[in-house]
Motif scaffolding. Sequence first.
Motif, PDB file in Angstrom:
ATOM      1  N   LEU A   5       0.672  -1.078   0.040  1.00  0.00           N
ATOM      2  CA  LEU A   5      -0.061  -0.096   0.234  1.00  0.00           C
ATOM      3  C   LEU A   5       0.833   1.274   0.164  1.00  0.00           C
ATOM      4  N   LEU A   6       0.487   2.208  -0.812  1.00  0.00           N
ATOM      5  CA  LEU A   6       1.107   3.645  -0.922  1.00  0.00           C
ATOM      6  C   LEU A   6       0.082   4.408  -0.382  1.00  0.00           C
ATOM      7  N   VAL A  64      13.139  -3.375  -4.316  1.00  0.00           N
ATOM      8  CA  VAL A  64      11.668  -2.965  -4.074  1.00  0.00           C
ATOM      9  C   VAL A  64      10.960  -3.547  -3.088  1.00  0.00           C
ATOM     10  N   CYS A  65      11.726  -5.107  -2.738  1.00  0.00           N
ATOM     11  CA  CYS A  65      11.149  -5.779  -1.350  1.00  0.00           C
ATOM     12  C   CYS A  65      11.567  -4.897  -0.009  1.00  0.00           C
ATOM     13  N   GLY A  69       7.930   0.313   4.990  1.00  0.00           N
ATOM     14  CA  GLY A  69       8.290   1.304   6.005  1.00  0.00           C
ATOM     15  C   GLY A  69       8.887   2.326   5.725  1.00  0.00           C
ATOM     16  N   THR A  70       9.197   2.900   4.261  1.00  0.00           N
ATOM     17  CA  THR A  70       9.988   3.968   3.847  1.00  0.00           C
ATOM     18  C   THR A  70       8.905   5.099   3.576  1.00  0.00           C
ATOM     19  N   ALA A  84       3.948   7.521   2.054  1.00  0.00           N
ATOM     20  CA  ALA A  84       4.445   6.358   3.103  1.00  0.00           C
ATOM     21  C   ALA A  84       4.253   5.054   2.285  1.00  0.00           C
ATOM     22  N   VAL A  85       5.379   4.113   2.175  1.00  0.00           N
ATOM     23  CA  VAL A  85       5.220   2.735   1.726  1.00  0.00           C
ATOM     24  C   VAL A  85       4.857   1.963   2.726  1.00  0.00           C
ATOM     25  N   ARG A  86       3.913   0.910   2.682  1.00  0.00           N
ATOM     26  CA  ARG A  86       3.632  -0.067   3.528  1.00  0.00           C
ATOM     27  C   ARG A  86       3.754  -1.647   3.066  1.00  0.00           C
TER      28      ARG A  86
END
Length: 86
Positions: A5-6, A64-65, A69-70, A84-86
């Motif tokens: 999810l972004l 990519v993996c 958390g970024t 936010a990348v989840r």
Amino acid sequence: MMPQLLTVRVKRPDRRPIRIWVPVLPVVLVLSPVVVLAVLAGAVACHVYHIDVVRALGTGWRIVCALPGTRFDVEHNRTAVLLAVR
């Protein structure tokens, strides 16, 4: 694990912030022809610059993996974009 999810939030001055949730898997499935072309272009570029294609693809997948958390925060004047990348 691939990102799932972004979350994009845009803070605008004198307005309510915009929040958008983007599921990654459906977007990747819709854009899969473009992803295949990008991988092929990357493989050709690796061949031209004498880089091991398998190692380059493996490194790209590991990047990519590692994305969950970024957070990316960009501010310009009074507008801010938070990703936010989840």
